[in-house]
Enzyme design. Structure first.
Site, PDB file in Angstrom:
ATOM      1  N   HIS A 214       0.735  -1.143  -0.292  1.00  0.00           N
ATOM      2  CA  HIS A 214      -0.092  -0.143  -0.075  1.00  0.00           C
ATOM      3  C   HIS A 214       0.953   1.429  -0.315  1.00  0.00           C
ATOM      4  O   HIS A 214      -0.140   1.697  -0.434  1.00  0.00           O
ATOM      5  CB  HIS A 214      -1.171   0.033   1.087  1.00  0.00           C
ATOM      6  CG  HIS A 214      -2.220  -0.827   0.803  1.00  0.00           C
ATOM      7  ND1 HIS A 214      -3.095  -1.374   2.000  1.00  0.00           N
ATOM      8  CD2 HIS A 214      -2.983  -1.316  -0.254  1.00  0.00           C
ATOM      9  CE1 HIS A 214      -3.994  -1.386   1.385  1.00  0.00           C
ATOM     10  NE2 HIS A 214      -4.002  -2.157   0.319  1.00  0.00           N
ATOM     11  N   ARG A 357      -9.234 -12.001 -13.511  1.00  0.00           N
ATOM     12  CA  ARG A 357      -9.220 -12.784 -13.430  1.00  0.00           C
ATOM     13  C   ARG A 357      -9.464 -13.638 -12.741  1.00  0.00           C
ATOM     14  O   ARG A 357      -9.488 -13.248 -11.328  1.00  0.00           O
ATOM     15  CB  ARG A 357      -7.768 -13.101 -13.790  1.00  0.00           C
ATOM     16  CG  ARG A 357      -6.805 -14.287 -13.306  1.00  0.00           C
ATOM     17  CD  ARG A 357      -5.238 -14.693 -13.369  1.00  0.00           C
ATOM     18  NE  ARG A 357      -5.034 -13.895 -12.344  1.00  0.00           N
ATOM     19  CZ  ARG A 357      -3.891 -13.791 -12.010  1.00  0.00           C
ATOM     20  NH1 ARG A 357      -2.823 -13.889 -12.757  1.00  0.00           N
ATOM     21  NH2 ARG A 357      -3.246 -12.951 -10.629  1.00  0.00           N
ATOM     22  N   GLU A 454       0.575 -19.272 -19.298  1.00  0.00           N
ATOM     23  CA  GLU A 454       1.780 -19.650 -18.027  1.00  0.00           C
ATOM     24  C   GLU A 454       2.265 -20.195 -17.692  1.00  0.00           C
ATOM     25  O   GLU A 454       3.278 -20.993 -17.145  1.00  0.00           O
ATOM     26  CB  GLU A 454       1.164 -18.530 -17.265  1.00  0.00           C
ATOM     27  CG  GLU A 454       0.061 -19.130 -16.790  1.00  0.00           C
ATOM     28  CD  GLU A 454      -0.446 -17.957 -15.398  1.00  0.00           C
ATOM     29  OE1 GLU A 454      -0.005 -17.292 -15.574  1.00  0.00           O
ATOM     30  OE2 GLU A 454      -1.678 -17.936 -14.356  1.00  0.00           O
ATOM     31  N   ASN A 477       4.992 -13.988 -15.962  1.00  0.00           N
ATOM     32  CA  ASN A 477       5.782 -13.895 -14.702  1.00  0.00           C
ATOM     33  C   ASN A 477       5.753 -15.768 -14.701  1.00  0.00           C
ATOM     34  O   ASN A 477       6.474 -16.014 -13.718  1.00  0.00           O
ATOM     35  CB  ASN A 477       4.757 -13.699 -13.389  1.00  0.00           C
ATOM     36  CG  ASN A 477       4.399 -11.575 -13.722  1.00  0.00           C
ATOM     37  OD1 ASN A 477       6.130 -11.775 -14.462  1.00  0.00           O
ATOM     38  ND2 ASN A 477       4.262 -11.584 -13.179  1.00  0.00           N
ATOM     39  N   ASP A 478       4.971 -16.213 -14.721  1.00  0.00           N
ATOM     40  CA  ASP A 478       4.326 -17.573 -14.281  1.00  0.00           C
ATOM     41  C   ASP A 478       5.412 -18.624 -15.136  1.00  0.00           C
ATOM     42  O   ASP A 478       5.939 -19.582 -15.455  1.00  0.00           O
ATOM     43  CB  ASP A 478       3.292 -18.244 -14.085  1.00  0.00           C
ATOM     44  CG  ASP A 478       3.326 -17.914 -12.252  1.00  0.00           C
ATOM     45  OD1 ASP A 478       3.762 -18.317 -11.629  1.00  0.00           O
ATOM     46  OD2 ASP A 478       1.947 -17.597 -12.314  1.00  0.00           O
ATOM     47  N   ARG A 488       9.374 -18.654  -9.181  1.00  0.00           N
ATOM     48  CA  ARG A 488      10.095 -17.077  -9.875  1.00  0.00           C
ATOM     49  C   ARG A 488      10.624 -16.367  -8.170  1.00  0.00           C
ATOM     50  O   ARG A 488      10.315 -15.306  -8.786  1.00  0.00           O
ATOM     51  CB  ARG A 488       8.767 -16.402 -10.398  1.00  0.00           C
ATOM     52  CG  ARG A 488       7.704 -16.761  -9.127  1.00  0.00           C
ATOM     53  CD  ARG A 488       6.181 -16.681 -10.088  1.00  0.00           C
ATOM     54  NE  ARG A 488       5.923 -15.050 -10.214  1.00  0.00           N
ATOM     55  CZ  ARG A 488       4.306 -14.563  -9.842  1.00  0.00           C
ATOM     56  NH1 ARG A 488       4.060 -15.610 -10.732  1.00  0.00           N
ATOM     57  NH2 ARG A 488       4.011 -13.859  -9.835  1.00  0.00           N
ATOM     58  N   CYS A 525       0.701  -9.481 -19.337  1.00  0.00           N
ATOM     59  CA  CYS A 525       0.296  -9.242 -18.714  1.00  0.00           C
ATOM     60  C   CYS A 525       0.989  -9.272 -17.547  1.00  0.00           C
ATOM     61  O   CYS A 525       1.331  -8.802 -16.749  1.00  0.00           O
ATOM     62  CB  CYS A 525      -0.959  -9.690 -18.250  1.00  0.00           C
ATOM     63  SG  CYS A 525      -1.429 -11.080 -17.786  1.00  0.00           S
TER      64      CYS A 525
END
Ligand code: PEP
Ligand code: MG
Length: 611
Positions: A214, A357, A454, A477-478, A488, A525
């Site tokens: 945050h 998603r 992915e 990323n994956d 990762r 993404c």
């Protein structure tokens, strides 16, 4: 990432020596770029006054007085948070105060209040000890998830607990500094981030935290440069030390030499020039000089990010991760709660689209039921979990469908590895539609359905999937993790986690070509979508949509608007001929330096790519 010393520079002598003899050697601390911009100034090392809690037994007579103290502390903490909300609303001119509204909700959680009251009466222990225990229990639950996104949220819990304990022990909140400083802290709470703004804060650097915390989100929306996760920053830097905070590259330069300062002053000027130039692009389409159009969208999770996302010229939200909805309760949120969240993001973004998603739980992410797995990334995660929980899955699908009346929602399934999974997911989707129809509840029947690509098997089956969905979104990323068999999140092998590995590039090409052959569009993404070093390549491979951290949108748009599509295609061909990651990176870096010299120093570090 660990703080490290640049190899070509001498190491600063250990602290604690004779102060005057201290040679102020330049050092570079490595962290994560949380909010863009570069600043130079004196450091202020912020040490929060911690509150200490000891266990104390109460006599029967003391119980009422303790309950009274707890009530007063709750009131005071509420007053403080209300003031922060007012300040945040005035200062941020946006919905960012929602973070503090959530903290107030947490503070006034009925269950928490009841548990504290009951335990004070039954166990006859002091309130501070029980507050500490209750919050720690809650935090441990979040930390068990091992997911940075959720474990970062524990900072909010700490913040509320500390505020309440401070109120109970009648300690003062201490977040006041004099003059312009770069604030260096172990961790910053959202409240610190906002309250420091009463002073002239130049930027923030923290030892802990990730770019999705945050505080990082607030720093971005406040446009205050920030570097997070710089491990030993507070131990290495002292108040008054001169530092350069590079929020573009995620670096802190301690005791910069006059040459480095001059170099960075040049960089600051260039950033201003670039920003002024990029600001003019916000309303312009993302189109190459030879007329090829692509969409740029944002990865976002919170409705309070929407204003910032739109201000960057985003064409929509390319990835709305829903997992965060389950963190507070530690269980699946109700259909109604989800409906409210999805409608509010869809309405705020309207008419731009939002790709929602479905829950991607498990793996390194939050798991609703704690279950130890030897290989969680290869285990019960993503769509596998939801297919095993049909009731919860249907609730989510119905919530998404009900929210879709605005007509700008698309749905996407994560971690699809075979057609059977997709068929089953789609069957639930159709059933959810039928249920709503039967109730006379409206929804967007033409909603586009896509999948994340992915998992390597999905790459190889791209032709099969292209017939079955409306779009793909490549989750690099994956995909990198699964294609290269490199975890990762494992610090030991970060050097092997290579997004520009030739196999990754070939996989992306295969997915895009196959989808296009079937008339389907492809987005990306993963973090790669916002890496300027990869932009020309991805453009040349024919990617239709880039979804990224919102702050990178103007830069990526600037690159695309200055790159001819024909040139990008030729460049991609050249990159595809590389056989190693090193060769690929050299080629990407040299092309970038040649075409975008004004951006190169910002994204290429010491002549090598920092990815
Ligand atoms: C990805 O894997 O690239 C992705 C975008 O999803 P996540 O990071 O949430 O796994
Ligand atoms: Mg993923």
């Amino acid at each position: 990432m660990r703080a490290s010393v640049r190899p070509d520079l001498p190491v600063e002598p250990a602290k604690g020596g004779v102060e005057d003899a201290r040679v102020l050697e330049e050092r570079v601390l490595v962290g994560l770029p949380a909010a863009g911009g570069v600043v130079i100034g004196p450091a202020y090392v912020y040490e929060r006054e911690e509150v200490y809690v000891t266990e104390r037994a109460l006599s029967l007579e003391e119980v009422d007085a303790e309950l009274q103290l707890l009530g007063e502390a709750l009131e005071r903490a509420n007053r403080e948070l209300t003031k922060i909300i007012e300040f945040a609303q005035a200062k941020l001119d946006s919905d960012a105060s929602a973070i503090f509204e959530m903290q107030i909700m947490l503070l006034n959680d009925v269950e928490l209040g009841k548990a504290l009251e009951r335990r004070i009466r039954e166990e006859r222990k002091n309130a501070d000890f029980l507050i500490h225990q209750e919050f720690e229990r809650y935090k441990a639950m979040l930390l068990r998830t091992n997911n940075p996104l959720f474990s970062e949220r524990t900072a909010d819990l700490d913040d509320v607990a500390q505020r309440l304990l401070r109120a109970l022990q009648k300690k003062r909140l201490h977040a006041n500094i004099e003059g312009k400083h770069v604030v260096i802290a172990d961790v910053l709470t959202p409240a610190d981030t906002v309250l420091f703004l009463r002073n002239d804060v130049l930027g923030y650097a923290t030892n802990l935290g990730g770019i999705t915390s945050h505080a990082a989100i607030l720093a971005r929306s406040l446009k205050v440069p920030a570097v997070v996760g710089a491990h030993d920053a507070t131990e290495t830097i002292r108040t008054g030390d001169t530092v350069i905070l590079d929020g573009q590259l995620g670096r802190i330069i301690l005791h910069p030499s006059p040459e480095t300062i001059a170099e960075y002053r040049g960089k600051i000027d260039r950033i201003h020039e670039i920003e002024t130039r990029l600001e003019k692009l916000v309303g312009l389409p993302c189109v190459t000089p030879d007329g090829h159009k692509v969409e740029l969208s944002a990865n976002a999770e919170f409705v309070n990010e929407v204003e910032y996302v739109l201000a960057q010229g985003s064409k929509g939200i390319g990835l709305y991760r829903t997992e965060h909805l389950s963190i507070l309760e530690g269980e699946f949120p109700s259909e109604q709660e989800q409906y409210v969240a999805y409608s509010s993001i869809a309405q705020s973004m309207y008419p731009q689209s939002v790709i929602i998603r479905t829950f991607d739980l498990g793996g390194d992410k939050f798991m609703v039921q704690a279950r130890k797995e030897d290989n969680p990334s290869l285990g019960w995660r993503g769509i596998r979990v939801m297919l095993d929980k049909p009731e919860e899955f249907r609730a989510q699908l119905r919530a998404i469908l009900r929210a879709s009346v605005t007509g700008n929602i698309k749905i996407m399934f994560p971690m699809i590895s075979g057609l059977a999974e997709l068929r089953e997911a789609r069957a639930h989707f159709d059933a959810a539609k039928a249920e709503l129809q039967a109730q006379g509840c409206p929804f967007d029947d033409a909603m586009e359905v896509g999948i994340m690509i992915e998992v390597p098997s999905a790459v190889l089956l791209a032709d099969v999937f292209a017939r079955a969905v409306d779009f793909f979104s490549i989750g690099t990323n994956d995909l990198v993790q699964y294609l290269l068999a490199v975890d990762r999140n494992n610090d030991l092998i970060t050097n092997l986690y290579q997004e520009f590995h030739p196999s990754v590039i070939r996989a992306i090409k295969h997915v895009i070509d196959t989808a296009h052959a079937h008339g389907k569009w492809v987005g990306l993404c993963g973090e790669m979508g916002g890496n300027p070093l990869g932009t020309i390549l991805l453009l040349g491979l024919g990617l239709d949509e880039f979804s990224m951290v919102p702050s990178m949108i103007p830069t990526i748009k600037g690159i695309i608007r200055e790159t001819r599509y024909e040139d990008a295609k030729n460049f991609a061909e050249e990159v595809l001929r590389c056989h190693t990651t090193a060769e690929t990176k050299r080629l990407l870096a040299s092309a970038f330096r040649e075409r975008f010299p004004h951006l190169a120093s910002m994204y290429i570090l010491n002549g090598a790519m920092n990815t």
